[in-house]
Write an enzyme that holds these catalytic residues in place. Sequence first.
Site, mmCIF file in Angstrom:
data_model
loop_
_atom_site.group_PDB
_atom_site.id
_atom_site.type_symbol
_atom_site.label_atom_id
_atom_site.label_comp_id
_atom_site.label_asym_id
_atom_site.label_seq_id
_atom_site.Cartn_x
_atom_site.Cartn_y
_atom_site.Cartn_z
ATOM 1 N N CYS A 68 -6.147 5.460 -2.949
ATOM 2 C CA CYS A 68 -5.234 4.394 -3.031
ATOM 3 C C CYS A 68 -4.006 4.548 -3.534
ATOM 4 C CB CYS A 68 -5.949 3.261 -3.992
ATOM 5 S SG CYS A 68 -5.183 1.791 -4.024
ATOM 6 N N GLY A 69 -2.641 4.309 -3.052
ATOM 7 C CA GLY A 69 -1.328 4.799 -3.351
ATOM 8 C C GLY A 69 -0.950 3.906 -4.581
ATOM 9 N N ASN A 86 0.402 4.717 -0.060
ATOM 10 C CA ASN A 86 0.175 5.691 0.784
ATOM 11 C C ASN A 86 0.435 5.079 2.157
ATOM 12 O OD1 ASN A 86 -1.005 7.603 -0.998
ATOM 13 N ND2 ASN A 86 -2.923 6.459 -1.081
ATOM 14 N N CYS A 96 0.847 -1.142 0.056
ATOM 15 C CA CYS A 96 0.055 -0.203 0.178
ATOM 16 C C CYS A 96 0.747 1.268 -0.072
ATOM 17 C CB CYS A 96 -0.861 0.088 1.325
ATOM 18 S SG CYS A 96 -1.949 1.720 1.297
ATOM 19 N N GLU A 152 -11.096 -0.450 -4.571
ATOM 20 C CA GLU A 152 -9.726 -1.300 -3.931
ATOM 21 C C GLU A 152 -10.296 -2.664 -3.553
ATOM 22 O OE1 GLU A 152 -6.107 -0.433 -1.058
ATOM 23 O OE2 GLU A 152 -7.662 0.856 -1.160
ATOM 24 N N ARG A 153 -9.418 -3.409 -3.820
ATOM 25 C CA ARG A 153 -9.665 -5.194 -3.507
ATOM 26 C C ARG A 153 -9.674 -5.031 -2.019
ATOM 27 N NH1 ARG A 153 -4.737 -9.184 -5.108
ATOM 28 N NH2 ARG A 153 -3.780 -7.378 -4.066
#
Length: 313
Positions: free
Chosen positions: A225-226, A78, A76, A216-217
């Site tokens: 979502c980064g 972010n 991730c 996002e999954r």
Amino acid sequence: MRFDFIKCHGSGNDFPMIDARAVSLDDATWAWVAVALADRAGTVGGDGLLLLTAGDDAHDFGMRMFNADGSESETCLNGLRCVARAGFAALGLERATVRLKTSHASVALDPALAPGVMTIREVAGPVDLDVAHWPMRTGAAQVVDAVIPELGSNRRFTAVAIPNPHLVSFVDAVDEDELVMLGAGCEAAPDWLPNRANVSFVELRGADALFVRTFERGVGLTDSCGSAMAASTYAACRTGRLAFGTQATVFNRGGLVRAEAAADGMVRLSGNATYDYAGSVEIVGSVAGPVQITQTFAVETAAWRAAVAAMAD
């Protein structure tokens, strides 16, 4: 079981973060902790759970990220900035190599995006365009600006793993209902996409800016979502919408990052790592109890809000 944590966010992607370098729990227990802490109806809430983990001979420290549903993500970006900040403080570093679930990333302190905003640069990649590695069974080795018949949509997508798998479509305007429909279809883990994927709609905003909206999954529709911002930046360059090596501003509902994709598949993001508060919480059963706040970070929280307002003008 009681945990000390820091509530933090990168570009509005918010998480409880735990220093787990000296904590020994199995994966099932960490998944349970993530579900309890990330519950938006609970006392903490977040897009998932971040863990700062111990380093090894090749990495200064590690990071793990569990989604709000308890599944573990490859990374991730972010959240990585927040973990990097914690790792820097714990080890007295200004740059590091971080172990991720299936890869690694380089992180370093960066000049502030705006006054009072803790800013960290991260370099991830190279991207992987081979969809057989996901796996995504569509009969094609790569998907670049092409229709994916299995999705049941006429939109054209570019498939990029960094290392999280992403399907990126460039649109004139984001239709959230359509995005949720497509994202939910991928979230159902159909036979052609058994490990699911993140789905993003991306608007071009001028010559060097993007707006990204992502399903996002393991999370659902999220403000930020980064890895989706990184994948979208690379996809924009790969399809000729942006030039490789050009710095772009990538906006989302939670804020923004500076991004740059290289032709070799490496992507650099520079963005905030903001702390909201530190505290502790007891988890009983599957529920997080009342939070005991031990420290607040009101000044930097306000600095980030002011920066987003100024940069969005």
